[in-house]
Design a protein around this motif. Structure first.
Motif, PDB file in Angstrom:
ATOM      1  N   UNK A  62       0.826  -1.207   0.000  1.00 13.60           N
ATOM      2  CA  UNK A  62       0.000   0.000   0.000  1.00 13.60           C
ATOM      3  C   UNK A  62       0.862   1.260   0.000  1.00 13.60           C
ATOM      4  N   UNK A  63       1.973   1.227   0.731  1.00 14.13           N
ATOM      5  CA  UNK A  63       2.856   2.397   0.769  1.00 14.13           C
ATOM      6  C   UNK A  63       3.543   2.635  -0.567  1.00 14.13           C
ATOM      7  N   UNK A  64       3.911   1.564  -1.245  1.00  9.38           N
ATOM      8  CA  UNK A  64       4.620   1.674  -2.510  1.00  9.38           C
ATOM      9  C   UNK A  64       3.687   2.124  -3.629  1.00  9.38           C
ATOM     10  N   UNK A  65       2.408   1.803  -3.509  1.00  9.81           N
ATOM     11  CA  UNK A  65       1.464   2.124  -4.583  1.00  9.81           C
ATOM     12  C   UNK A  65       1.165   3.623  -4.701  1.00  9.81           C
ATOM     13  N   UNK A  66       1.568   4.410  -3.719  1.00  8.48           N
ATOM     14  CA  UNK A  66       1.367   5.857  -3.792  1.00  8.48           C
ATOM     15  C   UNK A  66       0.039   6.277  -3.185  1.00  8.48           C
ATOM     16  N   UNK A  67      -0.239   7.583  -3.240  1.00 13.21           N
ATOM     17  CA  UNK A  67      -1.471   8.075  -2.622  1.00 13.21           C
ATOM     18  C   UNK A  67      -2.717   7.640  -3.398  1.00 13.21           C
ATOM     19  N   UNK A  68      -3.818   7.525  -2.670  1.00 12.49           N
ATOM     20  CA  UNK A  68      -5.086   7.152  -3.300  1.00 12.49           C
ATOM     21  C   UNK A  68      -5.662   8.347  -4.057  1.00 12.49           C
ATOM     22  N   UNK A  69      -6.422   8.049  -5.072  1.00 10.68           N
ATOM     23  CA  UNK A  69      -7.035   9.141  -5.847  1.00 10.68           C
ATOM     24  C   UNK A  69      -8.185   9.784  -5.082  1.00 10.68           C
ATOM     25  N   UNK A  70      -8.903   8.977  -4.300  1.00 17.73           N
ATOM     26  CA  UNK A  70     -10.009   9.493  -3.485  1.00 17.73           C
ATOM     27  C   UNK A  70      -9.705   9.174  -2.026  1.00 17.73           C
ATOM     28  N   UNK A  71      -9.571  10.199  -1.177  1.00 21.59           N
ATOM     29  CA  UNK A  71      -9.264   9.925   0.223  1.00 21.59           C
ATOM     30  C   UNK A  71     -10.447   9.259   0.937  1.00 21.59           C
ATOM     31  N   UNK A  72     -10.137   8.545   2.003  1.00 22.70           N
ATOM     32  CA  UNK A  72     -11.189   7.900   2.782  1.00 22.70           C
ATOM     33  C   UNK A  72     -11.218   6.389   2.548  1.00 22.70           C
ATOM     34  N   UNK A  73     -12.169   5.762   3.219  1.00 24.33           N
ATOM     35  CA  UNK A  73     -12.319   4.308   3.167  1.00 24.33           C
ATOM     36  C   UNK A  73     -13.323   3.953   2.079  1.00 24.33           C
ATOM     37  N   UNK A  74     -12.925   3.097   1.149  1.00 21.38           N
ATOM     38  CA  UNK A  74     -13.804   2.748   0.033  1.00 21.38           C
ATOM     39  C   UNK A  74     -14.040   1.243  -0.001  1.00 21.38           C
ATOM     40  N   UNK A  75     -14.837   0.817  -0.953  1.00 20.09           N
ATOM     41  CA  UNK A  75     -15.138  -0.602  -1.148  1.00 20.09           C
ATOM     42  C   UNK A  75     -13.871  -1.399  -1.448  1.00 20.09           C
ATOM     43  N   UNK A  76     -12.999  -0.843  -2.250  1.00 16.69           N
ATOM     44  CA  UNK A  76     -11.747  -1.515  -2.586  1.00 16.69           C
ATOM     45  C   UNK A  76     -10.885  -1.741  -1.345  1.00 16.69           C
ATOM     46  N   UNK A  77     -10.920  -0.762  -0.409  1.00 19.31           N
ATOM     47  CA  UNK A  77     -10.170  -0.922   0.834  1.00 19.31           C
ATOM     48  C   UNK A  77     -10.728  -2.074   1.667  1.00 19.31           C
ATOM     49  N   UNK A  78     -12.030  -2.223   1.699  1.00 23.30           N
ATOM     50  CA  UNK A  78     -12.653  -3.315   2.449  1.00 23.30           C
ATOM     51  C   UNK A  78     -12.294  -4.665   1.837  1.00 23.30           C
ATOM     52  N   UNK A  79     -12.286  -4.737   0.519  1.00 19.16           N
ATOM     53  CA  UNK A  79     -11.913  -5.979  -0.165  1.00 19.16           C
ATOM     54  C   UNK A  79     -10.450  -6.303   0.106  1.00 19.16           C
ATOM     55  N   UNK A  80      -9.588  -5.286   0.039  1.00 23.48           N
ATOM     56  CA  UNK A  80      -8.163  -5.491   0.303  1.00 23.48           C
ATOM     57  C   UNK A  80      -7.936  -5.976   1.732  1.00 23.48           C
ATOM     58  N   UNK A  81      -8.625  -5.380   2.689  1.00 31.23           N
ATOM     59  CA  UNK A  81      -8.476  -5.766   4.088  1.00 31.23           C
ATOM     60  C   UNK A  81      -8.972  -7.196   4.320  1.00 31.23           C
ATOM     61  N   UNK A  82     -10.115  -7.539   3.743  1.00 28.50           N
ATOM     62  CA  UNK A  82     -10.649  -8.899   3.884  1.00 28.50           C
ATOM     63  C   UNK A  82      -9.713  -9.920   3.234  1.00 28.50           C
ATOM     64  N   UNK A  83      -9.178  -9.572   2.077  1.00 29.47           N
ATOM     65  CA  UNK A  83      -8.247 -10.482   1.398  1.00 29.47           C
ATOM     66  C   UNK A  83      -6.972 -10.669   2.206  1.00 29.47           C
ATOM     67  N   UNK A  84      -6.480  -9.606   2.820  1.00 21.41           N
ATOM     68  CA  UNK A  84      -5.269  -9.698   3.620  1.00 21.41           C
ATOM     69  C   UNK A  84      -5.486 -10.584   4.846  1.00 21.41           C
ATOM     70  N   UNK A  85      -6.615 -10.403   5.538  1.00 21.79           N
ATOM     71  CA  UNK A  85      -6.908 -11.245   6.699  1.00 21.79           C
ATOM     72  C   UNK A  85      -7.096 -12.705   6.306  1.00 21.79           C
ATOM     73  N   UNK A  86      -7.772 -12.955   5.205  1.00 22.92           N
ATOM     74  CA  UNK A  86      -7.962 -14.345   4.778  1.00 22.92           C
ATOM     75  C   UNK A  86      -6.641 -14.968   4.336  1.00 22.92           C
ATOM     76  N   UNK A  87      -5.785 -14.201   3.661  1.00 17.16           N
ATOM     77  CA  UNK A  87      -4.462 -14.709   3.284  1.00 17.16           C
ATOM     78  C   UNK A  87      -3.650 -15.081   4.520  1.00 17.16           C
ATOM     79  N   UNK A  88      -3.665 -14.214   5.519  1.00 19.42           N
ATOM     80  CA  UNK A  88      -2.903 -14.476   6.743  1.00 19.42           C
ATOM     81  C   UNK A  88      -3.445 -15.705   7.466  1.00 19.42           C
ATOM     82  N   UNK A  89      -4.748 -15.853   7.514  1.00 21.78           N
ATOM     83  CA  UNK A  89      -5.361 -17.007   8.180  1.00 21.78           C
ATOM     84  C   UNK A  89      -5.027 -18.301   7.456  1.00 21.78           C
ATOM     85  N   UNK A  90      -5.209 -18.310   6.152  1.00 20.77           N
ATOM     86  CA  UNK A  90      -4.960 -19.524   5.367  1.00 20.77           C
ATOM     87  C   UNK A  90      -3.486 -19.915   5.434  1.00 20.77           C
ATOM     88  N   UNK A  91      -2.597 -18.944   5.288  1.00 18.08           N
ATOM     89  CA  UNK A  91      -1.173 -19.245   5.305  1.00 18.08           C
ATOM     90  C   UNK A  91      -0.725 -19.724   6.686  1.00 18.08           C
TER      91      UNK A  91
END
Length: 116
Positions: A62-91
Motif C-alpha cells: 500500500x505504501x509503494x502504490x502511492x497516494x489514493x485518488x479518493x481519500x477515505x475508506x472505500x469498497x476496494x479498501x474493504x476488499x483489500x483488508x478482507x483479502x489480507x486477513x484471509x491470506x494471513x489465516x490460510x497461510x
C-alpha cells in the motif's frame, strides 16, 4: 552397474505392497499422536510471525502504490483488508498443518531435545 533392478523396487514398502486395511487407522493414530505432542506456545509464535509477515507485506504494497485518488475508506479498501486477513489465516493454518505433519512443533521433552 548404475541402474536399478525392477524386482528390488517392487519389494519396497509402497502402497502396492500393503495387504492390511489398517492404513487409515494408522494415519489417524499418527496424526493424533503428533497433535498431542504439539508445543502450543511454539506453534502460536510461529503462526503469529507468519501472519505478521503477510500484514507487513500488505502495508508495504500500500505504501509503494502511492497516494489514493479518493481519500477515505472505500469498497476496494474493504476488499483489500478482507483479502489480507484471509491470506494471513490460510497461510498460518497451512504453516501449522505442515508443522504438525513434519513434527517441528514437538515439545522438547518428547524428542530428547536440549534442556536448559
Amino acid at each position: 552397474r548404475g541402474h536399478f533392478s525392477r524386482v528390488a523396487l517392487l519389494g519396497g514398502p509402497g502402497p502396492a505392497n500393503r495387504t492390511d486395511s489398517t492404513d487409515e487407522g494408522m494415519l489417524q493414530t499418527t496424526l493424533e499422536t503428533r497433535l498431542e505432542g504439539v508445543d502450543r506456545v511454539l506453534a502460536v509464535n510461529d503462526m503469529s510471525v507468519v501472519a505478521l509477515y503477510i500484514f507487513a507485506q500488505a502495508i508495504i504494497s500500500q505504501l509503494v502504490s502511492g497516494p489514493k485518488s479518493v481519500p477515505g475508506y472505500s469498497y476496494e479498501d474493504a476488499v483489500f483488508l478482507a483479502r489480507t486477513f484471509s491470506d494471513a489465516t490460510i497461510f498460518s493454518l497451512a504453516w501449522f498443518a505442515a508443522g504438525v505433519v513434519t513434527g517441528i512443533f514437538k515439545r522438547g521433552d518428547d524428542d530428547g531435545g536440549l534442556k536448559s
